[in-house]
Design a protein around this motif. Structure first.
Motif, PDB file in Angstrom:
ATOM      1  N   LEU A  73       0.824  -1.209   0.000  1.00 62.09           N
ATOM      2  CA  LEU A  73       0.000   0.000   0.000  1.00 62.09           C
ATOM      3  C   LEU A  73       0.857   1.258   0.000  1.00 62.09           C
ATOM      4  CD1 LEU A  73      -3.087  -0.616   2.324  1.00 62.09           C
ATOM      5  CD2 LEU A  73      -3.031  -0.348  -0.151  1.00 62.09           C
ATOM      6  N   GLN A  74       1.989   1.204   0.693  1.00 63.24           N
ATOM      7  CA  GLN A  74       2.921   2.345   0.663  1.00 63.24           C
ATOM      8  C   GLN A  74       3.323   2.674  -0.764  1.00 63.24           C
ATOM      9  OE1 GLN A  74       5.629   2.619   4.655  1.00 63.24           O
ATOM     10  NE2 GLN A  74       6.369   1.272   3.093  1.00 63.24           N
ATOM     11  N   GLU A  75       3.691   1.633  -1.497  1.00 66.51           N
ATOM     12  CA  GLU A  75       4.141   1.837  -2.873  1.00 66.51           C
ATOM     13  C   GLU A  75       2.984   2.322  -3.751  1.00 66.51           C
ATOM     14  OE1 GLU A  75       5.907  -1.769  -4.207  1.00 66.51           O
ATOM     15  OE2 GLU A  75       7.381  -1.842  -2.578  1.00 66.51           O
ATOM     16  N   LYS A  76       1.819   1.730  -3.555  1.00 66.26           N
ATOM     17  CA  LYS A  76       0.670   2.077  -4.384  1.00 66.26           C
ATOM     18  C   LYS A  76       0.219   3.512  -4.141  1.00 66.26           C
ATOM     19  CE  LYS A  76      -3.983   0.421  -5.461  1.00 66.26           C
ATOM     20  NZ  LYS A  76      -4.910  -0.722  -5.332  1.00 66.26           N
ATOM     21  N   LEU A  77       0.161   3.916  -2.871  1.00 66.75           N
ATOM     22  CA  LEU A  77      -0.340   5.246  -2.519  1.00 66.75           C
ATOM     23  C   LEU A  77       0.760   6.296  -2.461  1.00 66.75           C
ATOM     24  CD1 LEU A  77      -2.798   4.141   0.335  1.00 66.75           C
ATOM     25  CD2 LEU A  77      -3.347   4.589  -2.063  1.00 66.75           C
ATOM     26  N   ARG A  78       2.019   5.837  -2.542  1.00 70.32           N
ATOM     27  CA  ARG A  78       3.182   6.734  -2.504  1.00 70.32           C
ATOM     28  C   ARG A  78       3.215   7.568  -1.224  1.00 70.32           C
ATOM     29  NH1 ARG A  78       3.407   8.849  -8.831  1.00 70.32           N
ATOM     30  NH2 ARG A  78       3.619   6.771  -9.764  1.00 70.32           N
ATOM     31  N   ILE A  79       3.038   6.865  -0.117  1.00 71.81           N
ATOM     32  CA  ILE A  79       3.099   7.494   1.203  1.00 71.81           C
ATOM     33  C   ILE A  79       3.881   6.563   2.125  1.00 71.81           C
ATOM     34  CG2 ILE A  79       0.942   8.803   0.996  1.00 71.81           C
ATOM     35  CD1 ILE A  79      -0.478   6.546   2.466  1.00 71.81           C
ATOM     36  N   ALA A 148      -5.744   8.457   3.012  1.00 80.47           N
ATOM     37  CA  ALA A 148      -5.148   8.283   1.683  1.00 80.47           C
ATOM     38  C   ALA A 148      -5.899   7.236   0.870  1.00 80.47           C
ATOM     39  CB  ALA A 148      -3.677   7.888   1.817  1.00 80.47           C
ATOM     40  N   TYR A 149      -6.346   6.174   1.521  1.00 75.52           N
ATOM     41  CA  TYR A 149      -7.044   5.131   0.770  1.00 75.52           C
ATOM     42  C   TYR A 149      -8.428   5.616   0.329  1.00 75.52           C
ATOM     43  CZ  TYR A 149      -7.866   0.457  -0.959  1.00 75.52           C
ATOM     44  OH  TYR A 149      -8.085  -0.618  -1.798  1.00 75.52           O
ATOM     45  N   ARG A 150      -9.103   6.375   1.183  1.00 74.46           N
ATOM     46  CA  ARG A 150     -10.383   6.949   0.774  1.00 74.46           C
ATOM     47  C   ARG A 150     -10.194   7.894  -0.414  1.00 74.46           C
ATOM     48  NH1 ARG A 150     -12.539   8.100   6.894  1.00 74.46           N
ATOM     49  NH2 ARG A 150     -13.431   6.034   7.285  1.00 74.46           N
ATOM     50  N   GLN A 151      -9.123   8.677  -0.367  1.00 76.00           N
ATOM     51  CA  GLN A 151      -8.837   9.570  -1.488  1.00 76.00           C
ATOM     52  C   GLN A 151      -8.579   8.768  -2.758  1.00 76.00           C
ATOM     53  OE1 GLN A 151      -9.082  12.833  -1.746  1.00 76.00           O
ATOM     54  NE2 GLN A 151      -8.367  12.829  -3.884  1.00 76.00           N
ATOM     55  N   HIS A 152      -7.850   7.673  -2.610  1.00 77.64           N
ATOM     56  CA  HIS A 152      -7.575   6.791  -3.742  1.00 77.64           C
ATOM     57  C   HIS A 152      -8.870   6.241  -4.337  1.00 77.64           C
ATOM     58  CE1 HIS A 152      -5.739   3.638  -6.149  1.00 77.64           C
ATOM     59  NE2 HIS A 152      -6.364   2.704  -5.447  1.00 77.64           N
ATOM     60  N   LEU A 153      -9.782   5.790  -3.468  1.00 79.83           N
ATOM     61  CA  LEU A 153     -11.066   5.268  -3.946  1.00 79.83           C
ATOM     62  C   LEU A 153     -11.892   6.371  -4.612  1.00 79.83           C
ATOM     63  CD1 LEU A 153     -12.121   3.000  -0.938  1.00 79.83           C
ATOM     64  CD2 LEU A 153     -11.038   2.299  -3.074  1.00 79.83           C
ATOM     65  N   ALA A 154     -11.816   7.579  -4.042  1.00 75.25           N
ATOM     66  CA  ALA A 154     -12.555   8.705  -4.634  1.00 75.25           C
ATOM     67  C   ALA A 154     -12.026   9.022  -6.030  1.00 75.25           C
ATOM     68  CB  ALA A 154     -12.447   9.930  -3.726  1.00 75.25           C
ATOM     69  N   GLU A 155     -10.703   8.976  -6.192  1.00 74.01           N
ATOM     70  CA  GLU A 155     -10.120   9.249  -7.509  1.00 74.01           C
ATOM     71  C   GLU A 155     -10.509   8.180  -8.516  1.00 74.01           C
ATOM     72  OE1 GLU A 155      -5.979   9.543  -6.648  1.00 74.01           O
ATOM     73  OE2 GLU A 155      -6.150  11.539  -5.741  1.00 74.01           O
ATOM     74  N   MET A 156     -10.731   6.947  -8.036  1.00 73.51           N
ATOM     75  CA  MET A 156     -11.183   5.870  -8.899  1.00 73.51           C
ATOM     76  C   MET A 156     -12.690   5.955  -9.155  1.00 73.51           C
ATOM     77  SD  MET A 156      -9.095   2.635  -7.270  1.00 73.51           S
ATOM     78  CE  MET A 156      -9.788   1.461  -8.444  1.00 73.51           C
ATOM     79  N   GLN A 157     -13.342   6.886  -8.471  1.00 75.93           N
ATOM     80  CA  GLN A 157     -14.791   7.102  -8.580  1.00 75.93           C
ATOM     81  C   GLN A 157     -15.582   5.864  -8.171  1.00 75.93           C
ATOM     82  OE1 GLN A 157     -15.331   8.554 -12.657  1.00 75.93           O
ATOM     83  NE2 GLN A 157     -15.012  10.659 -11.960  1.00 75.93           N
ATOM     84  N   ILE A 158     -15.103   5.210  -7.101  1.00 79.70           N
ATOM     85  CA  ILE A 158     -15.816   4.045  -6.586  1.00 79.70           C
ATOM     86  C   ILE A 158     -16.142   4.212  -5.095  1.00 79.70           C
ATOM     87  CG2 ILE A 158     -14.884   2.443  -8.301  1.00 79.70           C
ATOM     88  CD1 ILE A 158     -12.925   1.440  -6.162  1.00 79.70           C
ATOM     89  N   LEU A 159     -16.020   5.431  -4.569  1.00 77.18           N
ATOM     90  CA  LEU A 159     -16.330   5.693  -3.163  1.00 77.18           C
ATOM     91  C   LEU A 159     -17.605   6.513  -3.049  1.00 77.18           C
ATOM     92  CD1 LEU A 159     -15.555   5.640  -0.126  1.00 77.18           C
ATOM     93  CD2 LEU A 159     -14.303   7.783  -0.538  1.00 77.18           C
ATOM     94  N   PHE A 160     -18.530   6.039  -2.212  1.00 75.16           N
ATOM     95  CA  PHE A 160     -19.737   6.787  -1.877  1.00 75.16           C
ATOM     96  C   PHE A 160     -19.615   7.199  -0.411  1.00 75.16           C
ATOM     97  CE2 PHE A 160     -20.879   4.252  -5.486  1.00 75.16           C
ATOM     98  CZ  PHE A 160     -21.782   5.022  -6.210  1.00 75.16           C
ATOM     99  N   GLU A 161     -19.376   8.486  -0.165  1.00 75.49           N
ATOM    100  CA  GLU A 161     -19.209   8.975   1.209  1.00 75.49           C
ATOM    101  C   GLU A 161     -20.581   9.325   1.780  1.00 75.49           C
ATOM    102  OE1 GLU A 161     -15.362  11.219   1.961  1.00 75.49           O
ATOM    103  OE2 GLU A 161     -15.691  11.654  -0.169  1.00 75.49           O
ATOM    104  N   GLU A 162     -21.296   8.309   2.176  1.00 76.64           N
ATOM    105  CA  GLU A 162     -22.667   8.476   2.664  1.00 76.64           C
ATOM    106  C   GLU A 162     -23.067   7.253   3.470  1.00 76.64           C
ATOM    107  OE1 GLU A 162     -25.361   6.941  -0.987  1.00 76.64           O
ATOM    108  OE2 GLU A 162     -23.998   8.590  -1.501  1.00 76.64           O
ATOM    109  N   ASP A 163     -24.166   7.385   4.210  1.00 74.77           N
ATOM    110  CA  ASP A 163     -24.707   6.244   4.925  1.00 74.77           C
ATOM    111  C   ASP A 163     -25.141   5.171   3.939  1.00 74.77           C
ATOM    112  OD1 ASP A 163     -24.398   7.534   7.344  1.00 74.77           O
ATOM    113  OD2 ASP A 163     -26.454   8.295   7.390  1.00 74.77           O
TER     114      ASP A 163
END
Length: 345
Positions: A73-79, A148-163
């Motif tokens: 995950l470090q390598e993937k997210l570059r953190i 960072a992972y939530r941001q990654h999912l958001a950039e992939m447009q597969i995150l719904f930040e809701e109940d």
């Protein structure tokens, strides 16, 4: 139709989602940021239970997989997620020293317990009986990981930040429908929030509240973690996390005066230098009676699954449990009876 809906993006949801993505599965993730135990926790990984000097359940195998998972995950997210952190156990008696050496004689524990006791690690943390160094420890920056992972999912447009609205979930002949989303399966990774899930609230997830205080202690200059009656964990900038409490009764998310007073006293007993309390945080650990996770398929609905119940060792457990569940779903590998929640039915 997509393959999976994952509900929850804490340690469990991240590990499950990443395992699915590695396999090339299509997935969407729902997360309302309501469960804080993944981010409140300091993220220490430590294979040894320091109260009794015993090896945590399957800790050696889980440690190997966890390190590999967070490195990838470090390598993937570059953190930077994996951080060095030495842990020292403060002994309060000769008996505790003897228990340490007895534990070292066990082959499962000897790789993790240093035979050389340390007389002093910091002038502001005195001990008449020395300290024991636990090897193969460290920490994961869980707050950074979740963000960072939530941001990654958001950039992939597969995150719904809701109940996730359970009433909107329709079970179909070949999967589920949720609004405009059609999926084969749903995996619930909601932490203690599973108690509010009408499909899985029958599971014996009792929850355990943990609280920390954050202190500022400019004189301390401590770069390692110390376990006594509580942990003291360096945060940088002269800040230290002290905790944690374990409360099986209180299930409210807010910090309490009682926990603060208890932790301040314990910090005072441990430290000889001055300190100031600057913050307090709380979270509910998703715990079980036997301290083992809850994995498996709903007894009635073949489309619904859960991955939960990691307690206070989510950092170590999550990557292994996620792989175990996805191996079961995709390769028909039987779940371990120790983790399959059918053991409670």
């Amino acid at each position: 139709m997509i393959d999976y809906i994952v509900v929850g993006a804490g340690l469990s949801g991240i590990a499950v989602t990443e395992e699915l993505i590695k396999r090339g599965k299509s997935v969407v993730v729902f997360d309302n940021n309501s469960q804080t135990s993944s981010t409140v926790a300091y993220g220490v990984y430590n294979p040894v239970i320091l109260k009794r000097f015993t090896l945590a359940w399957n800790a050696s195998e889980q440690l190997t997989r966890a390190r590999s998972f967070y490195r990838s995950l470090q390598e993937k997210l570059r953190i930077t997620l994996l951080l060095e952190l030495s842990i020292y156990r403060k002994f309060s008696s000769v008996e505790e020293q003897n228990n340490w050496f007895e534990a070292m004689d066990k082959p499962s524990l000897s790789p993790f317990l240093d035979p050389e006791l340390v007389p002093q690690i910091n002038e502001n943390i005195p001990s008449n009986f020395s300290f024991g160094h636990v090897k193969e420890t460290g920490r994961v920056d869980t707050d950074l990981l979740v963000k960072a992972y939530r941001q990654h999912l958001a950039e992939m447009q597969i995150l719904f930040e809701e109940d996730f609205n359970y009433e909107k979930l329709e079970l179909t002949d070949n999967g589920v429908r949720y609004g405009e989303i059609n999926a084969r399966k749903v995996i619930f990774c909601e932490g203690f929030g599973l108690r509010n899930n009408p499909y899985f609230n029958f599971l014996p997830l009792y929850g355990n509240k943990g609280e920390y205080i954050i202190i500022k202690a400019p004189e301390l200059k401590l770069g390692v973690a110390v376990k006594s009656s509580v942990f003291i964990l360096p945060q940088g900038d002269d800040l230290y996390k002290i905790g944690a409490t374990y409360d099986n009764e209180d299930k409210t998310p807010a910090p309490t005066k009682e926990a603060r007073e208890k932790l301040v006293k314990q910090a005072g007993d441990l430290l000889t230098c001055n300190f100031e309390v600057v913050d307090q945080v709380a979270g509910i650990r998703p715990a079980t009676k036997d301290r083992k996770p809850l994995l498996g398929k709903h007894p009635k609905y073949n489309q619904l699954f859960c991955c939960n119940g990691f307690g206070s060792r989510g950092i170590l457990i999550a990557p292994t449990m996620a792989k175990e569940l996805i191996d079961h779903l995709e390769d028909n590998i039987p779940l371990n009876p120790e983790t399959n929640f059918q053991r409670f039915l």
